[in-house]
Design a protein around this motif. Structure first.
Motif, PDB file in Angstrom:
ATOM      1  N   ALA A 151       0.805  -1.226   0.000  1.00 33.48           N
ATOM      2  CA  ALA A 151       0.000   0.000   0.000  1.00 33.48           C
ATOM      3  C   ALA A 151       0.839   1.278   0.000  1.00 33.48           C
ATOM      4  O   ALA A 151       0.406   2.303  -0.534  1.00 33.48           O
ATOM      5  N   THR A 152       2.015   1.242   0.595  1.00 28.64           N
ATOM      6  CA  THR A 152       2.802   2.473   0.742  1.00 28.64           C
ATOM      7  C   THR A 152       4.254   2.247   0.324  1.00 28.64           C
ATOM      8  O   THR A 152       4.714   1.107   0.201  1.00 28.64           O
ATOM      9  N   ILE A 153       4.965   3.338   0.168  1.00 31.63           N
ATOM     10  CA  ILE A 153       6.381   3.254  -0.201  1.00 31.63           C
ATOM     11  C   ILE A 153       7.192   2.521   0.865  1.00 31.63           C
ATOM     12  O   ILE A 153       8.084   1.735   0.547  1.00 31.63           O
ATOM     13  N   PRO A 158      10.875  -3.315  -2.010  1.00 33.12           N
ATOM     14  CA  PRO A 158      10.787  -3.056  -3.455  1.00 33.12           C
ATOM     15  C   PRO A 158      10.075  -1.750  -3.789  1.00 33.12           C
ATOM     16  O   PRO A 158      10.394  -1.107  -4.795  1.00 33.12           O
ATOM     17  N   ASN A 159       9.139  -1.343  -2.946  1.00 34.35           N
ATOM     18  CA  ASN A 159       8.408  -0.094  -3.196  1.00 34.35           C
ATOM     19  C   ASN A 159       9.340   1.108  -3.124  1.00 34.35           C
ATOM     20  O   ASN A 159       9.188   2.077  -3.892  1.00 34.35           O
ATOM     21  N   ILE A 168       8.367   8.831  -7.690  1.00 30.70           N
ATOM     22  CA  ILE A 168       6.976   8.794  -7.228  1.00 30.70           C
ATOM     23  C   ILE A 168       6.933   9.247  -5.772  1.00 30.70           C
ATOM     24  O   ILE A 168       7.701   8.756  -4.933  1.00 30.70           O
ATOM     25  N   SER A 169       6.028  10.167  -5.456  1.00 27.15           N
ATOM     26  CA  SER A 169       5.912  10.673  -4.085  1.00 27.15           C
ATOM     27  C   SER A 169       5.149   9.675  -3.215  1.00 27.15           C
ATOM     28  O   SER A 169       4.469   8.768  -3.716  1.00 27.15           O
ATOM     29  N   PHE A 170       5.243   9.872  -1.906  1.00 27.93           N
ATOM     30  CA  PHE A 170       4.542   9.005  -0.953  1.00 27.93           C
ATOM     31  C   PHE A 170       3.041   9.032  -1.218  1.00 27.93           C
ATOM     32  O   PHE A 170       2.378   7.988  -1.263  1.00 27.93           O
ATOM     33  N   LEU A 174       0.515   6.057  -2.530  1.00 26.88           N
ATOM     34  CA  LEU A 174      -0.632   5.695  -1.690  1.00 26.88           C
ATOM     35  C   LEU A 174      -1.930   5.728  -2.498  1.00 26.88           C
ATOM     36  O   LEU A 174      -2.766   4.819  -2.407  1.00 26.88           O
ATOM     37  N   TRP A 175      -2.110   6.745  -3.321  1.00 25.06           N
ATOM     38  CA  TRP A 175      -3.336   6.927  -4.104  1.00 25.06           C
ATOM     39  C   TRP A 175      -3.534   5.795  -5.114  1.00 25.06           C
ATOM     40  O   TRP A 175      -4.655   5.321  -5.314  1.00 25.06           O
TER      41      TRP A 175
END
Length: 429
Positions: A151-153, A158-159, A168-170, A174-175
């Motif tokens: 779901a999140t960085i 791997p995220n 890619i921003s946090f 998330l979105w």
């Protein structure tokens, strides 16, 4: 050298899967062979980000294991075990659902390895109280941690690699990723009764005993619990703000462990007993063998071939990356796979005409790598850690016992992800 690297990895993997040789022995022997034959040098093993041991993972695990070792002395795990069992009113199925949802939710804010380290002791105590085998509960939790971590960085290593490469921003991550995680978790929860049929029978006498317990009495050292809570909160804040503080999660975990050991005053045997040394050595050996595959170009050629056959079609590329990522991440661990695949995905994204649809390739890579980590017992770091904890608690989980459930869950989650990606980014884009 390429053929030898592939052969060593394949033989080691077969030995790990068959359990004829202990997984740590197989991994270290495989690592020793590729080094002895000159496929990987000392620089490749100890100093290279691409082909060496991922020290961030090793020391993150070490730091969190020490923190968990201190927490055990407070009685907080016993408290949480009784609390969870009472809230579920002793129902085996409700206990599993509650613990898996807690695990998945926590994995979105912490990395999934840390979550597993924290939730496993609670699970073992709950199952002991209810007198049910803990294996199904531990497997369900680690599967949920790999889903929730997508779901999140910061939820899965791997995220972090993907977000850094694609800028890619946090909030953007998330979105795009949270909706598919929530949908998949709902489907996974509905599938639990069928996946673990027969694991929920509880003796009514045990349930009655648990409902009479006072969980507050389980806290043995309130002062140490307060100290541990403050340090743990600071560690979590460091994880979430690592880009602001410019401190890697591994450094944050080690600092937290050092501070907690210092202020706890505990003897070494109390906090070092929680360190899974075999697990850390297994990771080291696995990283070296995979690094040899990276150095000889095996993983790069496989990934490049997978991207070249798409013919520039964003939808085909998305689905291919999703499926290939799920399969390969389940075999070679999703961290080195994503590290190798991300520059190839970046090149493919830049070559496409429709940038909005091309960006979908990043989400396909993240979903495939994170969900694909459930495929086998060595597909994700959290899996290996959970198996190590289970063995130390005298409830060993075999490679195939885990993998049978992992294949079913990976197939289910990828089947959910395919229409999600098509509907959100192509049909209604």
């Amino acid at each position: 050298m390429t053929a030898i690297a592939v052969a060593v990895f394949a033989i080691a993997y077969v030995l790990i899967a068959s359990e004829r040789v202990h997984k740590t022995t197989a991994a270290l022997c495989g690592a020793g062979i590729v080094v002895a034959l000159g496929i990987a040098s000392a620089d490749d093993v100890f100093y290279s980000h691409e082909t060496g041991i991922d020290w961030d993972v090793i020391f993150l695990l070490l730091g969190m294991m020490i923190i968990v070792g201190v927490l055990r002395q407070t009685g907080i795990f016993e408290f949480a075990a009784v609390w969870a069992a009472k809230r579920a009113k002793g129902s085996g199925l409700r206990v599993m659902i509650l613990l898996t949802l807690i695990t998945a939710g926590a994995s979105g804010f912490l990395d999934n390895v840390t979550t597993v380290l924290l939730i496993a002791p609670v699970t073992l105590l709950v199952c002991e109280r209810l007198d049910v085998p803990p294996t199904p509960y531990l497997i369900a939790e680690v599967l949920a941690s790999n889903i929730g971590g997508a779901a999140t960085i910061v939820g899965d290593p791997p995220n972090i690699i993907i977000a850094s490469r694609a800028n890619i921003s946090f909030n953007t991550f998330l979105w795009h990723m949270t909706p598919i995680v929530l949908i998949t978790l709902a489907v996974f929860t509905l599938a639990l009764p069928r996946l673990f049929r027969g694991a929920f029978d509880v003796d009514p006498a045990r349930v009655a005993d648990i409902m009479q317990l006072n969980e507050r009495e389980a806290i043995r050292d309130p002062k140490l619990l307060i100290k541990s809570g403050i340090v743990l909160a600071a560690v979590f804040a460091g994880f979430l703000g690592h880009s602001i503080f410019h401190l890697e999660p591994s450094i944050v975990a080690l600092l937290g462990a050092g501070v907690l050991v210092l202020i706890s005053g505990l003897p070494q045997r109390d906090y070092l007993s929680a360190v899974e040394w075999e697990t850390l050595l297994f990771f080291a050996g696995l990283f070296v063998m995979i690094g040899a595959l990276v150095k000889t170009g095996v993983i790069g050629r496989l990934a490049k071939y997978a991207t070249e056959v798409t013919g520039g079609n964003a939808l085909v590329a998305t689905m291919l990356i999703l499926v290939v990522s799920a399969l390969l991440s389940g075999i070679i661990d999703n961290i080195p796979y994503v590290a190798t695949m991300s520059p190839l995905v970046a090149d493919l994204v830049e070559s496409m005409d429709h940038q909005a649809q091309a960006d979908t390739l990043w989400w396909a890579l993240a979903i495939g790598a994170d969900f694909g980590g459930n495929l086998t017992a060595v597909g994700a770091s959290a899996n290996v850690v959970m198996l190590g904890i289970a063995k130390r608690s005298d409830h060993p989980i075999s490679f195939w016992e885990f993998t049978r459930k992992g294949i079913a869950v990976t197939t289910l989650t990828i089947a959910v992800a395919i229409p999600y990606l098509w509907l959100r980014y192509f049909a209604f884009a």
